[in-house]
Design a protein around this motif. Sequence first.
Motif, PDB file in Angstrom:
ATOM      1  N   ARG A  63       0.827  -1.206   0.000  1.00  0.00           N
ATOM      2  CA  ARG A  63       0.000   0.000   0.000  1.00  0.00           C
ATOM      3  C   ARG A  63       0.865   1.262   0.000  1.00  0.00           C
ATOM      4  N   GLN A  64       1.893   1.248   0.811  1.00  0.00           N
ATOM      5  CA  GLN A  64       2.768   2.417   0.877  1.00  0.00           C
ATOM      6  C   GLN A  64       3.445   2.667  -0.471  1.00  0.00           C
ATOM      7  N   ALA A  65       3.933   1.594  -1.096  1.00  0.00           N
ATOM      8  CA  ALA A  65       4.608   1.739  -2.386  1.00  0.00           C
ATOM      9  C   ALA A  65       3.655   2.218  -3.473  1.00  0.00           C
ATOM     10  N   ALA A  66       2.365   1.855  -3.342  1.00  0.00           N
ATOM     11  CA  ALA A  66       1.372   2.237  -4.343  1.00  0.00           C
ATOM     12  C   ALA A  66       0.768   3.612  -4.075  1.00  0.00           C
ATOM     13  N   GLY A  67       1.195   4.265  -3.009  1.00  0.00           N
ATOM     14  CA  GLY A  67       0.647   5.571  -2.681  1.00  0.00           C
ATOM     15  C   GLY A  67      -0.736   5.509  -2.068  1.00  0.00           C
ATOM     16  N   GLU A  68      -1.107   4.358  -1.516  1.00  0.00           N
ATOM     17  CA  GLU A  68      -2.413   4.181  -0.888  1.00  0.00           C
ATOM     18  C   GLU A  68      -2.297   4.404   0.622  1.00  0.00           C
ATOM     19  N   PRO A  69      -3.429   4.661   1.285  1.00  0.00           N
ATOM     20  CA  PRO A  69      -3.378   4.752   2.750  1.00  0.00           C
ATOM     21  C   PRO A  69      -2.833   3.454   3.342  1.00  0.00           C
ATOM     22  N   TYR A  70      -1.929   3.582   4.291  1.00  0.00           N
ATOM     23  CA  TYR A  70      -1.315   2.392   4.871  1.00  0.00           C
ATOM     24  C   TYR A  70      -1.096   2.599   6.363  1.00  0.00           C
ATOM     25  N   ARG A  71      -0.908   1.501   7.058  1.00  0.00           N
ATOM     26  CA  ARG A  71      -0.638   1.542   8.491  1.00  0.00           C
ATOM     27  C   ARG A  71       0.846   1.303   8.720  1.00  0.00           C
ATOM     28  N   ARG A 165     -15.765  10.144  19.218  1.00  0.00           N
ATOM     29  CA  ARG A 165     -16.049   8.982  18.370  1.00  0.00           C
ATOM     30  C   ARG A 165     -14.834   8.687  17.511  1.00  0.00           C
ATOM     31  N   ARG A 166     -14.394   7.438  17.555  1.00  0.00           N
ATOM     32  CA  ARG A 166     -13.217   7.038  16.784  1.00  0.00           C
ATOM     33  C   ARG A 166     -13.543   7.059  15.293  1.00  0.00           C
ATOM     34  N   SER A 167     -12.593   7.494  14.513  1.00  0.00           N
ATOM     35  CA  SER A 167     -12.826   7.657  13.079  1.00  0.00           C
ATOM     36  C   SER A 167     -12.666   6.330  12.346  1.00  0.00           C
ATOM     37  N   ALA A 168     -13.089   6.317  11.094  1.00  0.00           N
ATOM     38  CA  ALA A 168     -12.954   5.124  10.259  1.00  0.00           C
ATOM     39  C   ALA A 168     -11.508   4.857   9.886  1.00  0.00           C
ATOM     40  N   THR A 169     -10.628   5.824  10.115  1.00  0.00           N
ATOM     41  CA  THR A 169      -9.217   5.669   9.766  1.00  0.00           C
ATOM     42  C   THR A 169      -8.480   4.773  10.747  1.00  0.00           C
ATOM     43  N   THR A 175     -13.659   1.114  15.160  1.00  0.00           N
ATOM     44  CA  THR A 175     -13.859   2.275  14.302  1.00  0.00           C
ATOM     45  C   THR A 175     -15.317   2.726  14.355  1.00  0.00           C
ATOM     46  N   GLU A 176     -15.506   4.045  14.272  1.00  0.00           N
ATOM     47  CA  GLU A 176     -16.831   4.664  14.245  1.00  0.00           C
ATOM     48  C   GLU A 176     -17.680   4.275  15.455  1.00  0.00           C
ATOM     49  N   ARG A 177     -17.019   4.143  16.590  1.00  0.00           N
ATOM     50  CA  ARG A 177     -17.706   3.893  17.857  1.00  0.00           C
ATOM     51  C   ARG A 177     -17.348   5.007  18.839  1.00  0.00           C
TER      52      ARG A 177
END
Length: 338
Positions: A63-71, A165-169, A175-177
């Motif tokens: 994901r990081q190499a593809a420029g996508e959101p990553y952890r 409220r925790r975000s979807a990220t 998440t979202e709780r």
Amino acid sequence: MSEREGFFVGDLLTDCYVFEGDGTRPILEENVKVLYEPGLRRVSLPLEVQRWRQAIQAEEERRQAAGEPYRWNNPRFALENIVLSRTDEDEAPVVQLSLCDADYFDFLATSVNLDTPLREGEPATLRTQYLENTDPVTAPAFLSCSFGVNVAVTTGPDRQMVFARRSATVAGHNTERWNSSVNEGLAAIHDVPEDGSPISLHAVARRALREELSVQDEDAVELELLAFALDLRNHQWAAFYRAVLPELTADDLARRRSRGVEDKWEHDQFRFVPADPDSVLDFLLEEGRVWTPCGPALFYLALVREAVLARGGNRSGLLDVEAAERRAMARRASRQTA
């Protein structure tokens, strides 16, 4: 099923087991011992979990190499043991935590996969093998690769309790709780003192306040540790804190967040609710509001502590919260039948 019971707020049964503390008295900072020697021991993962961890790492790198959101991975701790005791003189609570090295990908490989079959075509999971029909408090360390510090915050001048409220990220099942006002997991890069002194959970709580509400180190904070708890659903340990900000209002916090805070992305909503028990319990029990397993218990114990202080330290203040709880239940029943 777990051998430990969940926490009730009204008729809401949560998956939060309160291991120590009831909100009537704080656990003193000097009575919390955190045992950790950097680099001495690393958590050991079963072979199946090692494979999951490798897959997680490979996917995040892709994901990081593809420029996508990553952890990203960062050093954390696994809880090897938690021990309760009492002081000799007044039997005040004493809590000792033993930690070893772990990281964020260890956490993802375990907590997120508790119900994933260990082997294809077989029913066994981490939950059935290590947590069901046994005491989750004694679960192996690899299942406890995260320790959270959760804080219930009340502003001083206008007496507002803060809910987030925790975000979807945010990764994981929460998440979202709705959750604590602020929370942070113990992290080696932030929480191991450079001078070799022990890890301080109070310092982690102050870091959480700074990173998520922009409450700075020079801001006055009345901080008390109320309890240790275990999220039975996700098998995550937590310390519960109550923080009062004697010089900051809800408007002050909202303005500071609007200007940017370090971890603003972790939450997508905040609510400020009058800090009296009736208002807080109405918010906790509102129909359709989805909570993390331990959020309601944290705020309930914070209400208990406030009620005890209002009675001059009389622990029977918890009865005032129970009375407010009954009123909140009656109001909700009235709304449902209207």
